[in-house]
Design a protein around this motif. Sequence first.
Motif, mmCIF file in Angstrom:
data_model
loop_
_atom_site.group_PDB
_atom_site.id
_atom_site.type_symbol
_atom_site.label_atom_id
_atom_site.label_comp_id
_atom_site.label_asym_id
_atom_site.label_seq_id
_atom_site.Cartn_x
_atom_site.Cartn_y
_atom_site.Cartn_z
ATOM 1 N N UNK A 175 0.847 -1.187 0.000
ATOM 2 C CA UNK A 175 0.000 0.000 0.000
ATOM 3 C C UNK A 175 0.882 1.237 0.000
ATOM 4 N N UNK A 176 0.285 2.346 -0.380
ATOM 5 C CA UNK A 176 1.019 3.616 -0.436
ATOM 6 C C UNK A 176 0.382 4.574 0.554
ATOM 7 N N UNK A 206 1.702 0.618 -10.806
ATOM 8 C CA UNK A 206 1.234 1.570 -9.799
ATOM 9 C C UNK A 206 -0.262 1.780 -10.008
ATOM 10 N N UNK A 207 -1.031 1.616 -8.922
ATOM 11 C CA UNK A 207 -2.490 1.729 -8.994
ATOM 12 C C UNK A 207 -2.955 2.884 -8.111
ATOM 13 N N UNK A 223 11.111 5.600 -10.793
ATOM 14 C CA UNK A 223 9.648 5.622 -10.858
ATOM 15 C C UNK A 223 9.132 6.552 -9.769
ATOM 16 N N UNK A 224 8.239 7.450 -10.165
ATOM 17 C CA UNK A 224 7.636 8.361 -9.190
ATOM 18 C C UNK A 224 6.304 7.768 -8.730
ATOM 19 N N UNK A 225 6.201 7.577 -7.426
ATOM 20 C CA UNK A 225 4.951 7.097 -6.836
ATOM 21 C C UNK A 225 4.346 8.294 -6.101
ATOM 22 N N UNK A 226 3.303 8.841 -6.684
ATOM 23 C CA UNK A 226 2.712 10.080 -6.174
ATOM 24 C C UNK A 226 1.796 9.798 -4.988
ATOM 25 N N UNK A 231 -1.526 1.745 -4.363
ATOM 26 C CA UNK A 231 -0.915 0.421 -4.272
ATOM 27 C C UNK A 231 0.122 0.268 -5.384
ATOM 28 N N UNK A 232 1.165 -0.525 -5.106
ATOM 29 C CA UNK A 232 2.171 -0.872 -6.112
ATOM 30 C C UNK A 232 2.371 -2.385 -6.086
#
Length: 243
Positions: A175-176, A206-207, A223-226, A231-232
């Motif tokens: 989870x993010x 990335x979701x 990779x940028x996870x905003x 979720x990834x």
Amino acid sequence: MKTGLSSSTAPRLLAAGLLVSVLGTATGCRSADPVSEETPAVSSSSTPSASVPFTPGPTGSRSADASPTAAPDSGQPSEAGQSPQPAPEPTFNAAEEVFLEGKVPEGMDPNAVLQVGQERCDVLVNAKASDPEAVLSELITNPSQESADAIRNLCTDLLPDLEGAALGFPDGVFGVGVHDPRAEEPSIGPGTYRAYPGTEGCSISVYAGSGALIGEYDASAPVVIATDAGRVDSSQCYSWFRS
């Protein structure tokens, strides 16, 4: 002139020859007699036997049954009579004491426990020497309390790697921001991540929080996870480092 022997001469010559023969025999017998008289036969009793016990002479020689290692009585206790001394108590510095706290079961040598931690440090230090990012990837993919305790107390030069590993994540579903009930592991924070270099077949999806796919990426670029990601899902990337 008479050339033959008279009857009276022959008996005389025969007698003379017999006399010479008898005298020669007698002389030969007598010549051996002086040798036997002048060189007496050695009796077996004149040769010392090994079975004859040694008798000390008047010079005070040590008897055969005297112990060669016997020491004079000095009044001091012998080594055999000394009581065994207890083994010295092991001493540890402050960092080692902290590392050993709660890790030594009753009856176990604390040095053995300390050696395990030191060997763990050696593995990590050698990994970093051959590949600076290998130790970071190892701490991300195989986290353990033992490694963390060893680094914090025994090999503190690796503390930056331990802190960096806490921000990364391995392959799996995460989870993010907040923990996603569908995630297999705890959540990660938003940010820019790059995969362990040299990985082939690496992919990360990335979701959004709604479940919609935001994007799929490989390890060719960070990779940028905003913050809007929910979720990834990473596969065959081994580990992701927080940039």
